[in-house]
Design an enzyme around this catalytic site. Structure first.
Site, PDB file in Angstrom:
ATOM      1  N   SER A 231       0.816  -1.295   0.017  1.00  0.00           N
ATOM      2  CA  SER A 231      -0.061  -0.009   0.193  1.00  0.00           C
ATOM      3  C   SER A 231       0.767   1.292   0.019  1.00  0.00           C
ATOM      4  O   SER A 231       0.301   2.333  -0.086  1.00  0.00           O
ATOM      5  CB  SER A 231      -0.935   0.191   0.959  1.00  0.00           C
ATOM      6  N   LYS A 276      -5.075   4.982   8.978  1.00  0.00           N
ATOM      7  CA  LYS A 276      -4.055   5.750   8.341  1.00  0.00           C
ATOM      8  C   LYS A 276      -4.322   7.055   8.514  1.00  0.00           C
ATOM      9  O   LYS A 276      -3.084   7.871   8.587  1.00  0.00           O
ATOM     10  CB  LYS A 276      -3.903   5.250   6.805  1.00  0.00           C
TER      11      LYS A 276
END
Length: 334
Positions: A231, A276
């Site tokens: 990611s 995140k």
């Protein structure tokens, strides 16, 4: 008295016995324009580089394993963490080391894709190289990671797609002549007998992962230990673009983000975006780049003060940051 003893026993068990879950929460974040333990996260050799300012932080999801039942409940009650069955991250029959190795392979693949996407975006000369060999590869003993593939038969190869097209006429079991270059040695021809492709027995399969690499004499390096998964690809690509082009891409802003990336620069969705975003805002990010497929989810959980910017490709991400720098309003998430 008996009830007290039972309660104490249950508390002791809940404190000591590991729960069959893992806790997911905000993980570490790293500035891809900066250094980690004195080593630049992203660097280039043989290419002109330029000063950068601001931040381009990649973000991660933290995984806490081996937690007791009581601690798991406490983490869940805090609202910062989410509990998931341990088997969802550590499948039965796979060791922790095997899971870590698979995550590292995904991370290595994201690095290769990030470099390829940046090179394509910048329109820099490239070469097709062997990124890796698959298990039981028919090319084993003939090709090695890092070999440059210059031609298939009489057909020159200048891109990964060109390699795939050239292999389109090959057949399983019939030898194929490849022109390769290994290191500083002169180009030479080698023969590989392809196998049948796992997904289509009629297609020839070399058993390699082709990669897009910089031109001869040039090198891109992405280094970040103890991080796995794919990611960070988008943020790695952006850091390369920033360092290889004049003027700061961030305009001095603190930008964070996430997203997988393929060799063509397409940005893919990720998991754990809420965690995140929380970490990004905690460390001071003002702008967060969100994969288009995660936009709805991100808009529902975005922390106050964090601007969400929707991106579907590397080109869109670069364009969005340029728009911000010139006072415009890039596409957001809603």
């Amino acid at each position: 008295m008996t009830a007290v003893l039972v309660l104490l026993a249950l508390t002791a068990v809940g404190t000591v016995v590991p729960a069959p879950v893992v806790a997911l929460g905000p993980g570490p974040t790293f500035d891809t324009l900066g250094e980690v333990e004195g080593t630049p996260v992203v660097s280039a050799e043989g290419l002109p580089t330029y000063p950068t300012t601001g931040h381009l932080n990649m973000t991660t999801v933290g995984v806490t394993d081996g937690i007791s039942t009581l601690r798991a409940l406490g983490m869940w009650a805090s609202g910062t963490y989410r509990l998931a069955p341990r088997w969802s991250l550590y499948p039965p029959g796979e060791s922790t080391e095997q899971v870590t190795q698979a995550n590292q392979q995904e991370f290595d693949g994201s690095i290769a894709n990030a470099e390829a996407a940046a090179l394509t975006h910048l329109r820099l000369p490239t070469r097709v190289t062997v990124g890796a060999l698959t298990d039981g590869s028919p090319s084993a003993g003939v090709l090695e990671p890092g070999d440059e593939i210059r031609a298939v038969g009489a057909t020159p190869v200048t891109s990964v797609q060109g390699l795939l097209d050239a292999m389109g006429t090959a057949r399983p079991g019939q030898p194929v002549t490849l022109t390769i270059r290994r290191g500083d040695a002169a180009p030479r021809q080698v023969a590989v007998t392809p196998a049948a492709h796992p997904d289509d027995p009629a297609r020839a399969f070399l058993g390699i992962t082709p990669a897009t690499s910089p031109a001869e004499g040039q090198k891109l390096t992405i280094t970040l230990g103890d991080v796995g998964g794919p990611s960070a690809g988008l943020m790695f690509s952006l850091a390369l673009v920033d360092k290889l082009t004049p003027g700061p891409l961030t305009g001095g802003r603190f930008v964070a983000g996430t997203g997988t990336i393929d060799a063509e620069g397409r940005v893919g969705p990720i998991s754990g975006i809420r965690f995140k975003m929380l970490k990004a805002r905690e460390v001071g990010a003002q702008t967060f780049l969100v994969p288009a497929a995660n936009c709805t989810e991100a808009a529902e959980d975005a922390p106050d003060g964090l601007r969400l910017v929707r991106v579907g490709t590397l080109d869109e991400a670069v364009g969005a940051l340029t728009t911000l720098d010139t006072g415009g309003t890039p596409a957001g998430c809603s």
